[in-house]
Design a protein around this motif. Structure first.
Motif, PDB file in Angstrom:
ATOM      1  N   LYS A   1     155.067  56.068   0.041  1.00 13.57           N
ATOM      2  CA  LYS A   1     156.070  55.300   0.607  1.00 13.57           C
ATOM      3  C   LYS A   1     157.477  56.097   0.432  1.00 13.57           C
ATOM      4  O   LYS A   1     157.924  55.687   1.597  1.00 13.57           O
ATOM      5  CB  LYS A   1     156.277  54.193  -0.667  1.00 13.57           C
ATOM      6  CG  LYS A   1     157.190  53.108  -0.205  1.00 13.57           C
ATOM      7  CD  LYS A   1     157.449  52.288  -1.556  1.00 13.57           C
ATOM      8  CE  LYS A   1     158.248  52.738  -2.643  1.00 13.57           C
ATOM      9  NZ  LYS A   1     158.683  51.769  -3.863  1.00 13.57           N
TER      10      LYS A   1
ATOM     11  N   GLU B   1     157.373  49.137   1.973  1.00 14.82           N
ATOM     12  CA  GLU B   1     157.314  48.353   0.765  1.00 14.82           C
ATOM     13  C   GLU B   1     156.350  47.501   0.305  1.00 14.82           C
ATOM     14  O   GLU B   1     155.818  47.682  -0.783  1.00 14.82           O
ATOM     15  CB  GLU B   1     158.788  47.935   0.829  1.00 14.82           C
ATOM     16  CG  GLU B   1     159.077  47.228  -0.882  1.00 14.82           C
ATOM     17  CD  GLU B   1     159.522  48.308  -1.810  1.00 14.82           C
ATOM     18  OE1 GLU B   1     159.276  48.076  -2.912  1.00 14.82           O
ATOM     19  OE2 GLU B   1     160.071  49.421  -1.440  1.00 14.82           O
TER      20      GLU B   1
ATOM     21  N   SER C   1     152.844  48.796  -0.205  1.00 12.99           N
ATOM     22  CA  SER C   1     152.402  49.928  -1.236  1.00 12.99           C
ATOM     23  C   SER C   1     152.251  48.755  -2.486  1.00 12.99           C
ATOM     24  O   SER C   1     151.408  49.128  -3.428  1.00 12.99           O
ATOM     25  CB  SER C   1     153.841  50.527  -1.680  1.00 12.99           C
ATOM     26  OG  SER C   1     155.030  49.671  -2.240  1.00 12.99           O
TER      27      SER C   1
END
Length: 783
Positions: free
Chosen positions: A228, A235, A238
């Motif tokens: 990330k 975001e 992840s």
């Protein structure tokens, strides 16, 4: 020195520290004095005097005010769970406060807060208390960092970081939304009310052992967050990868899970490569939330069915192929996932069990104001101190205990007579024990002992104090079980396990005070007890809790029935629940309120139970259907007993019904008015039914279970008796006046009588001897 300087100093050295370091405070102030003195020489002596006077007044007021404020604030944090109290220190234990550079010694009553670190030296340990939430034990050679202690809306969010060593934990059942975690360099263990241990060895390997409940374990994986940061993963993506790829493995009761540091590192690298490969295939070189749901490949099963595999599943598959499972055995026991490739499970070790034995829910204190320091000392020193049969350390010793609790204390040292006492804990409690040395035998005395003639039946082998007290048989008759050299009984809310050597091995508060337990039932090494506030509890014969279930409230005689790897639990609200030996629900039988303990017969194929409305039912356990139901228009409150015939005692009339298990017809019946309101449950042994009454006119009746013939009738005038114990054609019981009787069913007469020093509470017997408890003394008599 300026007022603002003084305020900063007090905040730094008093207010922000749970135990202020006043020596450092004065050193700092002194350095200011030297500086001010130099300046004052230029400005005149009067200014020095005026400043000194002002400073001393401000310092006195500031010291008093800030100390008071600090104590109030710390008390609030302790109540919320945002601070932990040190309740026991053995050996060298040190703390490094948040922001400090030095380690200092820890004492009982010290308060630890978020950001503090604590470590123990070799042969040292300490216990910590989080009020209302849990109790923790830091073993020797351990270092722990309190990385998170936050309370919002009375809900705790806590995390402890274990760098090395062993941490044993007993957090209380957490509320919805609460979090309790232990983090190591290789794993994070998350719990919801359990007893477990986390250990980190010198190589950074993590072991999680669970004695109660379940723990979710997940390896520490950095590759997703690193991807990330590099811009390879969005975001949201992840978050999905953390949730779907690195799924926790559940470590259950009785299991240990090991995560090797090298394997976790290998997993992290492999996962990182798999993520990078997927990112490179994307047009913008970034894995988004949408990317993860796309079809990566289509597989064809053996049956010819086509199955679409999305990107997330493809990543999992890639990592699993690269990572070889730890073992075939592990793969079969752990849910197949990425995490399962680095987790090895095995049965919990005896060492781990022993470390967790020191922790129990009854140790958790509910109010900070109830925490009081208790001092133990002895002459000679260095004696072992036991509280409720748990070793806590050696004298001299200080420990935090709960105010108002009645605890059994024992102080013991080799070659000295034990000190045993029940103590009610209060502020300022000090327990001093002067231990008397055991007299040494001369060689002549030893020779004489060997030459002694064999003792006759009923003669005293030994008499020993015992670390708890039983009421008289008339006040509260107990129904003990003798199993493999252990006497197992219940009293109020506690389960006691006592050795036939006179030692209380376990005293367990199964439910909270005010609750009452049923009589214990033992089968195949498992002790089962129910409670009147709802629940069935299973323990090993060494006192380790195996499992518990909500099975409804059991009152009066409604104890569970156990045998053939199962336990049947009657209740007032839920009928009968049948569980396996391991706590798995096998069946739920709808029935009217049940106050009578059921019976498992026919080699575990049939359950017979009686309802409060007057029916007796035979239930086929395998087919889960009723065999027959008979209504006898009687109120059944006593346990059913028997085997080839089922015997039921009717409360209020003294009527006894013997029923054939095959069809429910009556084999025989009889009435004994003397036992119509007895407090003693009927017993069954080797084809005999034993009935007894412990009123002013006590009576023991022994019946042939097949035909109802009276084999013995033993009357005692003016003496309340214990629950009779029958073995090898002998009936044993004790009386309120202190007598212990042995009645021979073969000779049909009293074989012998022994007089103890107090009212007898219980008697049991096996091939080794007869064991009786009178108040807080245990006797062994020759058989």
């Amino acid at each position: 020195m300026k007022n603002i300087d003084l305020d900063v100093l007090f905040k730094q050295y008093v207010y922000q520290d749970s135990t202020p370091d006043f020596d450092k405070l004065w050193q700092k102030i002194e350095s200011y004095f030297v500086k001010e003195e130099y300046m004052s020489e230029k400005k005149g002596g009067f200014k020095i005097f005026a400043w000194l006077t002002t400073f001393l007044v401000i310092a006195a007021l500031g010291w008093f005010g800030l100390t008071k404020l600090s104590l109030i604030k710390k008390q609030e944090k302790v109540e919320k769970g945002e601070a932990i109290v040190v309740t026991l220190v053995v050996g060298e234990v040190k703390v490094k406060k948040m922001g400090a550079s030095d380690w200092r010694e820890v004492s009982v009553e010290d308060i630890l807060q978020m950001g503090d670190a604590i470590k123990t030296a070799s042969d040292s340990y300490c216990e910590l208390q989080m009020v209302k939430k849990g109790v923790f034990r830091i073993e020797s050679g351990t270092e722990v960092f309190l990385s998170r202690l936050i309370s919002r809306d009375d809900k705790i969010d806590s995390r402890m970081k274990l760098s090395k060593g062993t941490l044993a934990l007993k957090p209380k059942q957490l509320k919805q939304g609460e979090s309790f975690e232990v983090e190591t360099s290789t794993a994070v263990a998350a719990v919801r009310g359990t007893k477990f241990i986390v250990k980190v060895d010198d190589n950074g390997n993590t072991k999680v052992a669970v004695n109660e409940g379940r723990v979710a374990v997940v390896p520490v994986v950095k590759s997703i967050d690193e991807a990330k940061e590099k811009g390879l993963v969005s975001e949201k993506a992840s978050e999905i990868l953390h949730k779907e790829v690195v799924k926790p493995v559940e470590v259950k009761q009785g299991e240990e899970a090991t995560l090797e540091s090298k394997r976790v590192e290998e997993l992290d690298k492999t996962l990182g490569k798999a993520i990078e490969q997927v990112a490179q295939k994307q047009q913008d070189k970034v894995i988004s939330e949408e990317t993860l749901t796309k079809v990566a490949e289509v597989k064809t099963s053996r049956e010819g069915k086509k199955e679409e595999i999305n990107v997330t599943e493809s990543i999992v598959s890639t990592v699993q192929k690269e990572m070889r499972p730890v073992s075939k055995e592990t793969k079969s026991r752990v849910e197949e996932s990425v995490v399962s490739t680095v987790v090895e499970k095995q049965t919990i070790s005896e060492e781990s069990r022993k470390k967790m034995d020191a922790l129990s829910e009854e140790k958790i204190i509910s109010k900070a104001s109830d925490m009081v320091k208790v001092k133990f000392d002895s002459v000679p020193s260095g004696a072992e101190v036991y509280v409720e049969n748990n070793l806590i350390g050696l004298t001299p010793l200080e420990v935090i205990l709960e105010k108002g609790k009645k605890l059994n204390i024992k102080i013991t040292k080799q070659d000295y007579v034990d000190f045993a006492k029940e103590v009610t804990i209060d502020s300022g409690t000090v327990i001093n024990a002067t231990l008397n040395q055991v007299p040494k035998e001369t060689s002549a005395e030893a020779t004489e002992k060997v030459a002694e003639t064999k003792k006759l039946p009923g003669e005293l082998d030994w008499e020993r104090p015992i670390a708890f007290k039983l009421d008289s048989a008339y006040k509260e008759p107990v129904d003990p079980v003798l199993y493999r050299g252990r006497i197992i009984l219940t009293k109020s809310n506690r389960l006691y396990i006592i050795s036939t050597e006179g030692k209380v091995l376990k005293s367990i508060a199964v439910v909270e005070e005010g609750g009452t337990l049923t009589r214990p039932v033992v089968s195949d090494g498992v002790v089962y007890v129910g409670s009147d506030i709802g629940g069935i509890y299973a323990y090993s014969i060494s006192g380790e809790k195996l499992w518990q279930k909500d099975a409804g409230s059991e009152k009066y005689g409604a104890a569970p029935a156990a045998g053939y790897d199962m336990v049947a639990v009657p209740s007032i609200e839920k009928g009968i629940m049948i569980y396996s030996k391991k706590g798995e629900l096998l069946d739920k039988i709808s029935a009217d309120s049940i106050y009578s303990a059921p019976l498992i017969v026919n080699k575990g194929k049939t359950l017979v139970y009686a309802t409060e409305s007057g029916s007796i039912v035979s239930y086929d356990i395998e087919k889960k259907t009723q065999n027959w139901t008979k209504n006898y228009n009687e109120r059944f409150l006593y346990p059913l007993v028997g085997d080839e015939t089922i015997v039921a005692l009717i409360r209020g009339s003294g009527k006894v019904l013997a029923i054939k298990p095959s069809d429910g017809s009556i084999a025989w019946s009889a009435t004994f008015e003397e036992i119509k309101k007895t407090k003693i449950n009927p017993k069954y042994s080797d084809g005999k039914v034993i009935l007894a009454n412990n009123a002013e006119q006590s009576l023991v009746i022994v019946l042939n279970a097949l035909n109802g013939n009276v084999l013995a009738r033993i009357s005692l005038s003016g003496e309340a008796i214990t629950t009779p114990f029958v073995t090898e054609n002998s009936v044993y019981f004790g009386t309120d006046s202190g007598k212990i009787y042995s009645y021979s069913l073969t000779a049909k007469k009293n074989a012998w009588t022994y007089k103890s020093s107090g009212g007898v509470s219980m008697v049991v017997a096996d091939k080794e001897g007869i064991f009786a408890i009178s108040s807080s003394t245990m006797y062994k008599l020759t058989k």
